[in-house]
Design an enzyme around this catalytic site. Structure first.
Site, PDB file in Angstrom:
ATOM      1  N   THR A 240       2.650  -0.320  -0.805  1.00  0.00           N
ATOM      2  CA  THR A 240       1.875  -0.315   0.486  1.00  0.00           C
ATOM      3  C   THR A 240       0.870  -1.442   0.409  1.00  0.00           C
ATOM      4  OG1 THR A 240       0.655   0.897   2.161  1.00  0.00           O
ATOM      5  CG2 THR A 240       0.524   1.597  -0.204  1.00  0.00           C
ATOM      6  N   CYS A 241       0.116  -1.774   1.606  1.00  0.00           N
ATOM      7  CA  CYS A 241      -0.973  -2.801   1.627  1.00  0.00           C
ATOM      8  C   CYS A 241      -1.760  -2.791   2.760  1.00  0.00           C
ATOM      9  CB  CYS A 241      -0.246  -4.030   1.137  1.00  0.00           C
ATOM     10  SG  CYS A 241       0.666  -4.724   2.588  1.00  0.00           S
ATOM     11  N   GLY A 242      -2.201  -3.789   3.315  1.00  0.00           N
ATOM     12  CA  GLY A 242      -3.020  -3.620   4.558  1.00  0.00           C
ATOM     13  C   GLY A 242      -1.997  -3.526   5.913  1.00  0.00           C
ATOM     14  N   GLY A 244       1.672  -4.284   5.487  1.00  0.00           N
ATOM     15  CA  GLY A 244       3.038  -4.295   4.998  1.00  0.00           C
ATOM     16  C   GLY A 244       3.685  -5.989   4.579  1.00  0.00           C
ATOM     17  N   TRP A 269      -1.613   0.446   5.433  1.00  0.00           N
ATOM     18  CA  TRP A 269      -3.035   0.982   5.721  1.00  0.00           C
ATOM     19  C   TRP A 269      -3.360   0.798   6.997  1.00  0.00           C
ATOM     20  CZ3 TRP A 269      -5.214   4.545   3.327  1.00  0.00           C
ATOM     21  CH2 TRP A 269      -6.432   5.031   3.590  1.00  0.00           C
TER      22      TRP A 269
END
Length: 282
Positions: A240-242, A244, A269
Site C-alpha cells: 500500500t502507499c498514498g 496505489g 491511504w
C-alpha cells in the site's frame, strides 16, 4: 543481479538494442504528484523514447470513482491498450520520467489483466537521457492490436479485504510511504486525509528499492530491505502507499526476488485515510 524473475526488468542497453524489434512496444507511463508541478503529457510530447506511446494511469482507470487512478474494467483496459497498439504477442517495456515509480504501476496493471510479457526499464527516462540515447518529439501512430484482458483478483485488494485482514492478520501489509507519514508525524500531501497507518502494517519507503543512480538494487539488496522491514517471505504480502502507485514499486521488488503472493491495495491511504470509519495506528 540474481533475480528470480529477471525478465521483469530490462536495462537501457537492452532496450537500445531492441528498440526496433517488431515484437517490442515501448510505453511512457509518467505520472507525478500535483505539488511537483510537472505535466507528464506535455513532457512526453516534448521528448520521449522513439516509438513510445503514452499510457495515462488517470485515464486508463475507473474514472467514475472518487479515488485517483483506480483499476478500470477489463473492457476499458483492453480498449485503451488496443488503441495504443499494445496487446497479445508483444513484449511491453514501460518507463517513466521519474525513474521507476509510475512505470511500476503500469507494469502491475498489465499483469493484473493477464499480460505477463511486460517489463520496466531500469532507471527509466533519467538514465536513458543521462546516457545520451535517442529521443523523439513526434507522435507515434500505433496500429491497433488485440489484447485479451482477464482480471486477476489475486493481485488486487479492496478496502473490505484489507479491513478483514486487520482482524485476521493473514497477510502482511507493507506501506511504501515515508517513515514520517507512516508514523503520522508528517502531514499527508493530499488534503483531508488523516495521518497514520493501517493497524498491524509494516513500513518500507519505496526509495529503499533503488540504488543511488535510480536503478533497482540487486537481489541481495532488495532482500535485505524487506528483511529490515520485518517481512516474512513465506507469507502473503499486500503493498500500500498514498494512492496505489509506489505500492507497485514494492510489488515489483518482491516479484524480482521471487515472492509469489503479492497483491496491491488499490485505494491505499487516499481511501483508508480519507474515511472516518476505518481504524488507524500512529
Amino acid at each position: 543481479m540474481g533475480y528470480a524473475n529477471p525478465q521483469s526488468l530490462v536495462s537501457t542497453e537492452w532496450l537500445a538494442q531492441h528498440l526496433n524489434a517488431p515484437d517490442v512496444r515501448v510505453v511512457d507511463a509518467s505520472w507525478y504528484m500535483k505539488h511537483l508541478g510537472r505535466d507528464p503529457k506535455a513532457e512526453f510530447k516534448a521528448e520521449h523514447i522513439p516509438g513510445a506511446v503514452y499510457f495515462d494511469i488517470d485515464d486508463i482507470a475507473d474514472t467514475d470513482s472518487d479515488l485517483p487512478h483506480m483499476m478500470p474494467s477489463a473492457e476499458k483496459f483492453s480498449s485503451r491498450c488496443r488503441r495504443l497498439g499494445l496487446g497479445d504477442g508483444v513484449r511491453i517495456v514501460i518507463y517513466d520520467g521519474g525513474g521507476c515509480t509510475a512505470a511500476a504501476r503500469a507494469w502491475w496493471m498489465f499483469r493484473a489483466f493477464g499480460h505477463d510479457d511486460v517489463s520496466v526499464l531500469d532507471g527509466g527516462l533519467p538514465k536513458w537521457k543521462a546516457e545520451n540515447r535517442p529521443l523523439a518529439d513526434l507522435p507515434d501512430v500505433p496500429r491497433e492490436r488485440h489484447l485479451s484482458a482477464r482480471y486477476n483478483t489475486f493481485l488486487v485488494r479492496d478496502v473490505d479485504q484489507v479491513l478483514d485482514n486487520v482482524k485476521r492478520n493473514r497477510e502482511q501489509v507493507l506501506d511504501a510511504r515515508s517513515a514520517g507519514r507512516f508514523a503520522g508525524t508528517d502531514p499527508e500531501p493530499r488534503e483531508g486525509l488523516r495521518s497514520g497507518h493501517i493497524p498491524n502494517s509494516l513500513n518500507l519507503p519505496y526509495q529503499e528499492m533503488f540504488k543511488a543512480d535510480g536503478t533497482f538494487k540487486d537481489a541481495t539488496g532488495l532482500q535485505a530491505a524487506f528483511d529490515r522491514a520485518g517481512i516474512d517471505m513465506k507469507k502473503p504480502v499486500v503493498t500500500t502507499c498514498g494512492s496505489g502507485v509506489t505500492a507497485c514499486v514494492l510489488a515489483l521488488g518482491l516479484h524480482l526476488i521471487g515472492h509469489r503472493q503479492t497483491a496491491v491495495y488499490d485505494g491505499s491511504w487516499t481511501e483508508w485515510g480519507g474515511r472516518d470509519d476505518l481504524p488507524i495506528s500512529r
